[in-house]
Structure formats: structure tokens, C-alpha cells
Write an enzyme that holds these catalytic residues in place. Structure first.
Site, short mmCIF file in Angstrom:
data_model
loop_
_atom_site.label_atom_id
_atom_site.label_comp_id
_atom_site.label_asym_id
_atom_site.label_seq_id
_atom_site.Cartn_x
_atom_site.Cartn_y
_atom_site.Cartn_z
CG ASP A 1 3.24 1.41 9.60
OD1 ASP A 1 2.85 2.24 10.44
OD2 ASP A 1 3.31 1.66 8.38
NE ARG B 1 -6.93 4.21 5.94
CZ ARG B 1 -5.97 4.69 6.73
NH1 ARG B 1 -6.17 4.75 8.02
NH2 ARG B 1 -4.84 5.12 6.24
NE ARG C 1 -1.33 11.93 8.44
CZ ARG C 1 -1.10 13.21 8.63
NH1 ARG C 1 -2.04 13.97 9.12
NH2 ARG C 1 0.07 13.73 8.35
CB CYS D 1 -4.75 10.74 12.02
SG CYS D 1 -3.21 9.92 12.29
NE ARG E 1 0.57 10.05 10.51
CZ ARG E 1 0.18 8.99 9.84
NH1 ARG E 1 -0.97 8.43 10.10
NH2 ARG E 1 0.94 8.47 8.90
CE LYS F 1 -1.78 1.54 4.04
NZ LYS F 1 -1.43 2.95 4.28
CG ASN F 2 2.47 2.73 3.54
OD1 ASN F 2 1.29 3.02 3.36
ND2 ASN F 2 3.02 2.60 4.75
C1 UD1 Z 1 4.42 6.88 6.58
C2 UD1 Z 1 3.59 5.65 6.34
C3 UD1 Z 1 3.03 5.13 7.67
C4 UD1 Z 1 4.16 4.94 8.67
C5 UD1 Z 1 5.02 6.19 8.79
C6 UD1 Z 1 6.24 5.98 9.65
C7 UD1 Z 1 2.72 6.00 4.10
C8 UD1 Z 1 1.55 6.31 3.25
N1 UD1 Z 1 2.49 5.99 5.42
O1 UD1 Z 1 3.55 7.88 7.11
O2 UD1 Z 1 2.37 3.89 7.42
O3 UD1 Z 1 3.60 4.64 9.94
O4 UD1 Z 1 5.48 6.60 7.48
O5 UD1 Z 1 7.00 4.92 9.18
O6 UD1 Z 1 3.80 5.75 3.62
N2 UD1 Z 1 6.72 14.71 10.74
C9 UD1 Z 1 6.89 16.06 11.00
N3 UD1 Z 1 6.70 16.95 9.97
C10 UD1 Z 1 6.38 16.57 8.71
C11 UD1 Z 1 6.22 15.21 8.45
C12 UD1 Z 1 6.40 14.30 9.48
O7 UD1 Z 1 7.17 16.44 12.13
O8 UD1 Z 1 6.22 17.44 7.85
C13 UD1 Z 1 6.90 13.71 11.82
C14 UD1 Z 1 5.64 12.93 12.15
O9 UD1 Z 1 4.81 13.62 13.06
C15 UD1 Z 1 6.20 11.65 12.73
C16 UD1 Z 1 7.50 11.46 11.94
O10 UD1 Z 1 7.78 12.71 11.34
O11 UD1 Z 1 6.51 11.82 14.10
C17 UD1 Z 1 7.44 10.42 10.88
O12 UD1 Z 1 6.27 10.60 10.10
P1 UD1 Z 1 6.25 10.31 8.53
O13 UD1 Z 1 7.39 9.45 8.15
O14 UD1 Z 1 6.05 11.59 7.81
O15 UD1 Z 1 4.90 9.47 8.40
P2 UD1 Z 1 4.02 9.41 7.09
O16 UD1 Z 1 4.85 9.67 5.92
O17 UD1 Z 1 2.77 10.22 7.30
#
Ligand code: UD1
Length: 419
Positions: free
Chosen positions: A306, A398, A93, A117, A122, A22-23
Site C-alpha cells: 500500500d 475511499r 472488497r 479489482c 484478489r 481505515k484497514n
Molecule cells: C488487505 C488490505 C489492503 C492491502 C492488502 C495487502 C484491508 C481492508 N485491505 O487487502 O489495503 O493492500 O491487505 O497488504 O485490510 N489471496 C488469495 N486468496 C485469498 C485471499 C488472498 O490468494 O483468499 C492473495 C491475494 O490475491 C494477494 C495476497 O493474497 O495476492 C494478499 O492479499 P490480502 O492480504 O488478502 O489482501 P486484502 O486482505 O484483500
């Protein structure tokens, strides 16, 4: 709303096929916004999140069709809208992944802020900062990100936090920017490499994907992609744990052991025998109860957040005491109160869950709260005494393709109840 009814106590044995990730499929679908041509994407899992992304792209004018094998054929010659509404983004998201492609290809985007969420705040500040540094003019107003740009320009981005979709958004944006973009402290997940390989197939110039420094030399134009999505490592890990918890023996086909090292090491530690081939993994517990293990989540290649809920479930019935420390998301322990209702002995101290293994769990009605928490509850249901009813399984839909069919094939007693 659908529910799952699981009668616990059945050992899992046999083999199943793992679906595409999925990711990886989500950002790869978003690449169709970077081209005017036709793309073909295969091994796409049939999941609610994929349908959401397809609906979003269709609204923008991408013509998406499925062939008989659920390969997606995308015609991008008629993209005419640059909006991602709140109604879509709030359900997934990862819709934010359209932002980078829209800004770099069309110079405009109007994308809803995802908001928080269940598992944490996030934020998407790093996506916005990166695009701004590449020359986009971005306003955040009324819950929407509005971006405008002439051609983006390459620059060096040093990410404050390792972010998966942030790295993906900026990598996609950089493919059509003017000059060289360097993303430092980039995420190194296998899904980043898969996306990079897809983009390279479209004509992008990318090196270093899978390391913490990715270099992207922008090009004028990209062709369509023809890409097969890599296997889902989280689905793979979830079924391996299901076999470990039920003391069973299973073989998973169409997967890749090389992208699961941290998870496989933990399963070995818990007492499993693991055999691996080019595209399969076999796990054999030889009838034994798993041993409790300690886990500390961190960005890839460390242990994935995850998989934390699933290993929490394993520890509830394992021999000994296991500590699980969550470092990525601040509120990712919602499965714990539900597991406690099934008799699990868990103490929460800050971001660490201390689990004392109990040979047996008892069935109880429980509520799924997010995707991976739901998987943890399914695993608990497989070993609990009696019938576990899991509500709100739309979270599970999902991210897990045909979960009840796959578990049934392995010998579980599980049925979906539709209202
Ligand atoms: C992706 C995965 C999700 C997984 C996560 C962490 C997808 C679609 N989803 O989510 O399944 O659980 O990686 O491995 O690929 N952060 C910030 N600022 C930002 C972006 C992120 O502070 O602009 C922080 C987040 O709050 C979190 C950390 O960075 O604490 C990691 O999040 P991130 O890797 O961005 O998660 P996703 O990409 O949303």
C-alpha cells in the site's frame, strides 16, 4: 465527479493530525455482528469505505449512530438480515469481512463474491476454505457465497498465502466457534493486532495476534466493544513522502512510529532525518532532494504494497535509479503510465519498475485508477511544474480523510473541483 487541481512546487512544512486506520476500522466495525450488545468505536476515519461498511451493517439491522466526535455507537440487538449485496460489495472488497461474523453468530450468510479489482484478481478462496474447515457448508453460485452452519468448530488452519482480511475473517469466526482454532501462516499486520485487541475487549480468548500463529479459544457469547482504532500507517507514510519529495519538514501527530519501521527505514535511506515520539513523527529533509531507493513489497513487517505507488512517485524526482518490485498484487502499476505522462522515466520489467530520477516533473491531466495509485499521483502533482488535474478522485476519498485540507495546512496549493 470531483477532481483535484494541484499547483506544484510548494515545499511542505508544519504539522497535521493523522486519522484512524481505515484497514483496522473496517474489520472492527464488522465485530458488531458478533454481539447483541452496544459497542462504541472511536478514532474512526471519515471515509467513503467506512460509510459503505456502515450502510452494509445498517441493512443487516445494526443501529449505528455518530456522536459529536464521530465516535460510532452501534446497537446490535436487532440484526435481522444476513445479506451483503453485489451493489455494496463491488464498491468495497472489504465487505467480505461480514462473512465470518455472520456464519459464526447466525449460522447463515449470503454474501456477494467481490470479484477482481483494478490491482489484481484478489480471490477469497482462503476465507471460504477456512470457514469450510470449521464446519460451514458453503456454496458459491450465481456470484454469491451462501454459507450455513450449526455452531462452527475449532480446527487448525494453515493459510497457503498470507492474507490480511482472510486472517481477520477467520479470527472473527473462531471467536464464537466450539473449541480451539489455530491460524498458522497468519498475517501479522498491526491492524490484525488492533482487531484482536478489540475482540479480546469483547470477551474473546485470543493469543498470538501479531505473530504468524494465532490461537483462538471459542466462547459462547461476546459483549459489545469499546475500542479506539489505531492510527493509519499508510496515511502517515504518504504524508512523510510528501514532505520528503518537497524537501520540507513536517510533524505528524496522533500516529505511531512503531508500526512503520519498514517505511521509515526507506525514508532514512532516501536522506530524511526522522525524529519520533510516543505518538508523533517528524521528518526533515533539510532542503535536500531525496535519493532514489529500492523497494520489495511483502507482507508485514516487510515493506507494504500500500506504499509502493507513493515511493514510485518519490523515485521519479529522486537522485539516482530506484527499483520497485511488487510481489503482492499482479497489476499494481497503473500509476506508472500516468506518471510517465508527467515526464517520469520509468521502465517496467515484469513485476519490477525501474525509475530513473528526474529533477522535475511536468504537470498534466491524469486519471486516478485505484486508491494508492491516486496517492502517488497527488504526490507527483505536489512537485510538478504547473497545474496537475487529477480525475476520478473518488478512489482517493475511499482512503484519505480530508486530503486537500491536510495538504493545504502543510502549505500545498490544492483544491477540489466539484462538477
Ligand atoms: C488487505 C488490505 C489492503 C492491502 C492488502 C495487502 C484491508 C481492508 N485491505 O487487502 O489495503 O493492500 O491487505 O497488504 O485490510 N489471496 C488469495 N486468496 C485469498 C485471499 C488472498 O490468494 O483468499 C492473495 C491475494 O490475491 C494477494 C495476497 O493474497 O495476492 C494478499 O492479499 P490480502 O492480504 O488478502 O489482501 P486484502 O486482505 O484483500
Amino acid at each position: 465527479m470531483d477532481k483535484l487541481l494541484i499547483t506544484g512546487g510548494h515545499q511542505l512544512n508544519g504539522e497535521i493530525r493523522i486519522s484512524g486506520a481505515k484497514n483496522a476500522a473496517l474489520p472492527i466495525l464488522a465485530t458488531t455482528l458478533l454481539t447483541d450488545a452496544t459497542s462504541k468505536i472511536s478514532n474512526v476515519p471519515h471515509l467513503q469505505d467506512i460509510i459503505t461498511m456502515m450502510n452494509l451493517l445498517k441493512k443487516m439491522g445494526v443501529n449505528l449512530e455518530l456522536d459529536d466526535n464521530f465516535n460510532i455507537v452501534a446497537d446490535s440487538s436487532n440484526i435481522n438480515s444476513f445479506n451483503a449485496d453485489y451493489s455494496m460489495v463491488k464498491t468495497m472488497r472489504a465487505s467480505i469481512l461480514v462473512l465470518g461474523p455472520l456464519v459464526t453468530k447466525f449460522g447463515k450468510a449470503h454474501v456477494s463474491l467481490p470479484g477482481g479489482c483494478a490491482i489484481g484478481a484478489r480471490p477469497v478462496n482462503l476465507h471460504i476454505q477456512g470457514l469450510t474447515a470449521m464446519g460451514a457448508k458453503i456454496k458459491v453460485e450465481n456470484g454469491y457465497i451462501t454459507a450455513e452452519a450449526d455452531r462452527l468448530h475449532g480446527t487448525t488452519l494453515c493459510m497457503d498465502v498470507v492474507t490480511v482480511t482472510g486472517t481477520e475473517n477467520l479470527m472473527m469466526a473462531a471467536t464464537l466457534a466450539d473449541g480451539l482454532t489455530i491460524i498458522e501462516n497468519a498475517a501479522r499486520e498491526p491492524e490484525i493486532i488492533d482487531l484482536a485487541n478489540c475482540l479480546i475487549g469483547m470477551g474473546a480468548k485470543i493469543t498470538g495476534a501479531g505473530t504468524d500463529t494465532i490461537r483462538i479459544e471459542g466462547v459462547e457469547k461476546l459483549s459489545g466493544c469499546n475500542h479506539r482504532v489505531l492510527p493509519d500507517r499508510i496515511e502517515t507514510g504518504t504524508y512523510l513522502i510528501a514532505a520528503a519529495m518537497t524537501s520540507g519538514k513536517i510533524r505528524l501527530n496522533n500516529t505511531d512510529a512503531n508500526i512503520l519501521d519498514a517505511v521509515l527505514l526507506k525514508l532514512l535511506e532516501s536522506g530524511a532525518t526522522i525524529t519520533r515520539g510516543d505518538d508523533w513523527i517528524e521528518l526533515d529533509m533539510q532542503g535536500r532532494r531525496p535519493r532514489a531507493i529500492d523497494i520489495h513489497t511483502a507482507p508485514y513487517p516487510a515493506f507494504p504494497t500500500d506504499m509502493q505507488a507513493q515511493f514510485t512517485a518519490l523515485n521519479t524526482i529522486a537522485e539516482g535509479v530506484g527499483m520497485l518490485t511488487e510481489t503482492i498484487f499482479e497489476n499494481r502499476f497503473m500509476h506508472i503510465s500516468e506518471l510517465q505522462r508527467m515526464g517520469a522515466k520509468i521502465r517496467l520489467e515484469g513485476n519490477t519498475a525501474i525509475v530513473t530520477g528526474n529533477r522535475k516533473l511536468q504537470a498534466a491531466p491524469v486519471m486516478a485508477t485505484d486508491l494508492r495509485a491516486s496517492a502517488g499521483l497527488v504526490l507527483a502533482g505536489l512537485v510538478a511544474e504547473g497545474n496537475t488535474l487529477i480525475e476520478r478522485i473518488y478512489h482517493l476519498d475511499r482512503g484519505y480523510e480530508q486530503i486537500e485540507a491536510k495538504l493545504t495546512q502543510l502549505g500545498a496549493k490544492i483544491q477540489r473541483i466539484s462538477d
